[in-house]
Design an enzyme around this catalytic site. Sequence first.
Site, PDB file in Angstrom:
ATOM      1  N   GLU A 109      20.776  -9.374  17.033  1.00 37.31           N
ATOM      2  CA  GLU A 109      19.954  -8.333  17.656  1.00 37.31           C
ATOM      3  C   GLU A 109      20.314  -8.140  19.122  1.00 37.31           C
ATOM      4  OE1 GLU A 109      15.716  -8.365  15.524  1.00 37.31           O
ATOM      5  OE2 GLU A 109      16.459 -10.385  15.982  1.00 37.31           O
ATOM      6  N   GLU A 129      16.458 -13.433   8.778  1.00 38.04           N
ATOM      7  CA  GLU A 129      15.063 -13.815   9.016  1.00 38.04           C
ATOM      8  C   GLU A 129      14.245 -13.888   7.734  1.00 38.04           C
ATOM      9  OE1 GLU A 129      16.268 -12.322  13.118  1.00 38.04           O
ATOM     10  OE2 GLU A 129      16.835 -11.984  11.021  1.00 38.04           O
TER      11      GLU A 129
END
Length: 255
Positions: A109, A129
């Site tokens: 990210e 995740e």
Amino acid sequence: MSTPEVLVEHDDGLVIITINRTDQKNAVNRAVSYGVCEAIDEMDRNPALRAGILTGAGGTFCSGMDLKAFLRGEVTRVEGRGILGIARTPPKKPLIAAVEGWCLAGGFESMLVCDLVVTARNAMFGIPEVKRGLAAAAGGLMRLPRLIPQRIAMEMALTGDLYPADKLAPYGLFNAVVDPGEALAEAIKLARRVIANAPLSVAASKRVIVEQRDWPLDRMFELQEPITAPVLASKDAREGAAAFAERRPAAWRGE
């Protein structure tokens, strides 16, 4: 300022920021987030610094949030600004990611925040995740579909699988794919090409490209005008024209 977790080097207008937790695959704890954030803020406020490179030591870019620190209750993001202090507040000046090895979760990210990306061809990417009961909430679920086809972004988010650079390169996620160990050197070359240009022009160009995605078509030139007009009226604009006419390198002043 360098710390054990974040190494910062200033080199002729360029800032090289290196995450340095090699024993933890450069996982992000509080010290890393705040260290990177401080280096980025210094880049933005110091007119002598023109661009930055974000990379990782030991052949790994960043494996994401330190889950052990998370379990201890440690806040691994900068308050109000997200992981590394850039997830919610990207820098104003150009930032280039130099990626080797693992680039996962919050590390991935953070790479998405960067304006340009150079990667080693054997690097691995992903937002895993969902495999840990988490969500890629540091911008991955929002930025990734803007950069690659939505169905590919959806696959990455829902499976949590890892993807090699050659799988993602055709979607335009990277500016350059290089041999292992060469990402930083290539990123420095790319940064030098950016730094060679007029600083006001670079800043305005970045800002327009970032902001225009939310502009309505019937107002885009109106909204661009206050950003680009000062550039066209600057001393550097006249210097650029004069340098061209006189066949010499321009001497930029940022004015």
